[in-house]
Design a protein around this motif. Structure first.
Motif, PDB file in Angstrom:
ATOM      1  N   ASN A  93      -2.592   6.584  -5.415  1.00 53.79           N
ATOM      2  CA  ASN A  93      -3.929   6.724  -4.397  1.00 53.79           C
ATOM      3  C   ASN A  93      -3.171   7.367  -3.416  1.00 53.79           C
ATOM      4  O   ASN A  93      -2.190   6.824  -2.711  1.00 53.79           O
ATOM      5  N   VAL A  94      -3.540   8.776  -2.990  1.00 55.83           N
ATOM      6  CA  VAL A  94      -3.277   9.419  -2.164  1.00 55.83           C
ATOM      7  C   VAL A  94      -3.457   8.549  -0.503  1.00 55.83           C
ATOM      8  O   VAL A  94      -2.536   8.995   0.264  1.00 55.83           O
ATOM      9  N   GLU A  95      -4.568   7.769  -0.504  1.00 55.65           N
ATOM     10  CA  GLU A  95      -4.545   6.915   0.558  1.00 55.65           C
ATOM     11  C   GLU A  95      -3.464   5.935   0.833  1.00 55.65           C
ATOM     12  O   GLU A  95      -3.303   5.304   2.112  1.00 55.65           O
ATOM     13  N   MET A  96      -2.695   5.862  -0.017  1.00 59.70           N
ATOM     14  CA  MET A  96      -1.832   4.659   0.004  1.00 59.70           C
ATOM     15  C   MET A  96      -0.301   5.418   0.312  1.00 59.70           C
ATOM     16  O   MET A  96       0.783   4.789   0.178  1.00 59.70           O
ATOM     17  N   ILE A  97      -0.236   6.685   0.263  1.00 63.39           N
ATOM     18  CA  ILE A  97       0.994   7.318   0.461  1.00 63.39           C
ATOM     19  C   ILE A  97       1.487   7.538   1.850  1.00 63.39           C
ATOM     20  O   ILE A  97       0.860   7.782   2.673  1.00 63.39           O
ATOM     21  N   LYS A  98       2.782   6.994   2.025  1.00 66.18           N
ATOM     22  CA  LYS A  98       3.383   7.094   3.551  1.00 66.18           C
ATOM     23  C   LYS A  98       4.316   8.457   3.513  1.00 66.18           C
ATOM     24  O   LYS A  98       4.068   8.735   4.753  1.00 66.18           O
ATOM     25  N   GLU A  99       4.940   8.751   2.642  1.00 68.08           N
ATOM     26  CA  GLU A  99       5.734   9.772   2.617  1.00 68.08           C
ATOM     27  C   GLU A  99       6.127  10.404   1.377  1.00 68.08           C
ATOM     28  O   GLU A  99       6.014   9.795   0.555  1.00 68.08           O
ATOM     29  N   ILE A 100       6.347  11.746   1.518  1.00 71.33           N
ATOM     30  CA  ILE A 100       6.771  12.641   0.393  1.00 71.33           C
ATOM     31  C   ILE A 100       8.167  13.257   0.686  1.00 71.33           C
ATOM     32  O   ILE A 100       8.289  13.849   1.771  1.00 71.33           O
ATOM     33  N   ARG A 101       9.121  12.895  -0.288  1.00 66.79           N
ATOM     34  CA  ARG A 101      10.467  13.476   0.061  1.00 66.79           C
ATOM     35  C   ARG A 101      10.779  14.664  -0.752  1.00 66.79           C
ATOM     36  O   ARG A 101      10.864  14.575  -1.845  1.00 66.79           O
ATOM     37  N   LEU A 102      10.592  15.910  -0.162  1.00 66.07           N
ATOM     38  CA  LEU A 102      10.755  17.293  -0.881  1.00 66.07           C
ATOM     39  C   LEU A 102      12.085  17.371  -1.611  1.00 66.07           C
ATOM     40  O   LEU A 102      11.944  17.857  -2.603  1.00 66.07           O
ATOM     41  N   ASP A 103      12.965  16.990  -0.884  1.00 60.84           N
ATOM     42  CA  ASP A 103      14.613  17.012  -1.437  1.00 60.84           C
ATOM     43  C   ASP A 103      14.892  16.282  -2.799  1.00 60.84           C
ATOM     44  O   ASP A 103      15.357  16.572  -3.612  1.00 60.84           O
ATOM     45  N   THR A 104      14.249  15.062  -2.760  1.00 59.45           N
ATOM     46  CA  THR A 104      14.728  14.131  -3.897  1.00 59.45           C
ATOM     47  C   THR A 104      13.508  13.915  -4.722  1.00 59.45           C
ATOM     48  O   THR A 104      13.504  13.061  -5.688  1.00 59.45           O
ATOM     49  N   TYR A 105      12.150  14.430  -4.439  1.00 58.53           N
ATOM     50  CA  TYR A 105      10.879  14.140  -5.123  1.00 58.53           C
ATOM     51  C   TYR A 105      10.545  12.757  -5.293  1.00 58.53           C
ATOM     52  O   TYR A 105      10.227  12.419  -6.466  1.00 58.53           O
ATOM     53  N   ILE A 106      10.536  12.060  -4.168  1.00 53.23           N
ATOM     54  CA  ILE A 106      10.303  10.804  -4.148  1.00 53.23           C
ATOM     55  C   ILE A 106       8.716  10.672  -3.407  1.00 53.23           C
ATOM     56  O   ILE A 106       8.725  11.199  -2.273  1.00 53.23           O
ATOM     57  N   CYS A 107       7.904   9.739  -3.812  1.00 54.90           N
ATOM     58  CA  CYS A 107       6.929   9.403  -2.920  1.00 54.90           C
ATOM     59  C   CYS A 107       6.866   8.066  -2.534  1.00 54.90           C
ATOM     60  O   CYS A 107       7.160   7.076  -3.498  1.00 54.90           O
ATOM     61  N   ILE A 108       6.860   7.878  -1.444  1.00 55.04           N
ATOM     62  CA  ILE A 108       6.838   6.468  -0.713  1.00 55.04           C
ATOM     63  C   ILE A 108       5.532   5.877  -0.410  1.00 55.04           C
ATOM     64  O   ILE A 108       4.810   6.509   0.334  1.00 55.04           O
ATOM     65  N   LEU A 109       4.836   4.797  -0.831  1.00 52.45           N
ATOM     66  CA  LEU A 109       3.941   4.375  -0.686  1.00 52.45           C
ATOM     67  C   LEU A 109       4.036   3.170   0.584  1.00 52.45           C
ATOM     68  O   LEU A 109       5.016   3.122   1.201  1.00 52.45           O
ATOM     69  N   LYS A 110       2.952   3.046   1.204  1.00 54.08           N
ATOM     70  CA  LYS A 110       2.635   2.341   2.463  1.00 54.08           C
ATOM     71  C   LYS A 110       3.608   1.107   2.370  1.00 54.08           C
ATOM     72  O   LYS A 110       3.958   0.442   3.387  1.00 54.08           O
ATOM     73  N   ASN A 111       3.644   0.413   1.270  1.00 47.27           N
ATOM     74  CA  ASN A 111       4.388  -0.882   0.871  1.00 47.27           C
ATOM     75  C   ASN A 111       5.784  -0.671   0.561  1.00 47.27           C
ATOM     76  O   ASN A 111       6.475  -1.692   0.019  1.00 47.27           O
ATOM     77  N   ASP A 112       6.400   0.829   0.865  1.00 48.58           N
ATOM     78  CA  ASP A 112       7.756   1.007   0.668  1.00 48.58           C
ATOM     79  C   ASP A 112       8.009   1.243  -0.729  1.00 48.58           C
ATOM     80  O   ASP A 112       9.304   1.021  -1.307  1.00 48.58           O
ATOM     81  N   ILE A 113       7.208   1.198  -1.932  1.00 47.94           N
ATOM     82  CA  ILE A 113       7.436   1.475  -3.158  1.00 47.94           C
ATOM     83  C   ILE A 113       7.974   2.676  -3.456  1.00 47.94           C
ATOM     84  O   ILE A 113       7.044   3.656  -2.736  1.00 47.94           O
ATOM     85  N   GLU A 114       8.547   3.209  -4.231  1.00 48.93           N
ATOM     86  CA  GLU A 114       9.352   4.443  -4.248  1.00 48.93           C
ATOM     87  C   GLU A 114       8.832   5.070  -5.848  1.00 48.93           C
ATOM     88  O   GLU A 114       9.074   4.378  -6.864  1.00 48.93           O
ATOM     89  N   LEU A 115       8.194   6.104  -5.975  1.00 48.78           N
ATOM     90  CA  LEU A 115       7.571   6.547  -7.320  1.00 48.78           C
ATOM     91  C   LEU A 115       8.333   8.012  -7.533  1.00 48.78           C
ATOM     92  O   LEU A 115       8.190   8.892  -6.544  1.00 48.78           O
TER      93      LEU A 115
END
Length: 116
Positions: A78-100
């Motif tokens: 859910n893009v509305e739940m994304i807090k941060e995208i790390r371009l160097d490590t290809y990690i999506c961090i959600l607002k509850n700090d789950i990393e995908l």
């Protein structure tokens, strides 16, 4: 297909999540992400997780006009739940700090979606 289509402006408000013995009616805004689990899908919500009897591809097709993005063969987020995208490590961090993990192939789609 087993989904509820309570649509407003072509966007879902309620999604019916079928499991083996019941159907959960879920507010789409409470969904964090979907995770493939073989022929099933784990639907991760803000407060719990539901195992759905549908595969991830069924959800991807159904959620096309909604704020969800396929970031990996295993994840739709859910893009509305994304807090941060790390371009160097290809990690999506959600607002509850789950990393995908974002797959390298899907990173192009993510960048295009966010106009990066």
């Amino acid at each position: 297909m087993g989904f509820s289509t309570n649509k407003d402006n072509n966007q879902l408000k309620i999604l019916a999540i079928p499991s083996t013995n019941k159907i959960d009616l879920i507010d789409v805004k409470s969904i964090l992400y979907f995770e493939a689990d073989g022929k099933y899908t784990n639907v991760h919500l803000i407060d719990r997780k539901i195992l759905s009897s549908r595969n991830l591809g069924a959800y991807e097709d159904y959620l096309k006009n909604n704020p969800f993005l396929r970031i990996h063969n295993k994840y739709i987020v859910n893009v509305e739940m994304i807090k941060e995208i790390r371009l160097d490590t290809y990690i999506c961090i959600l607002k509850n700090d789950i990393e995908l993990i974002i797959s390298s192939r899907k990173m192009k789609v993510v960048k295009k979606f966010f106009k990066m």
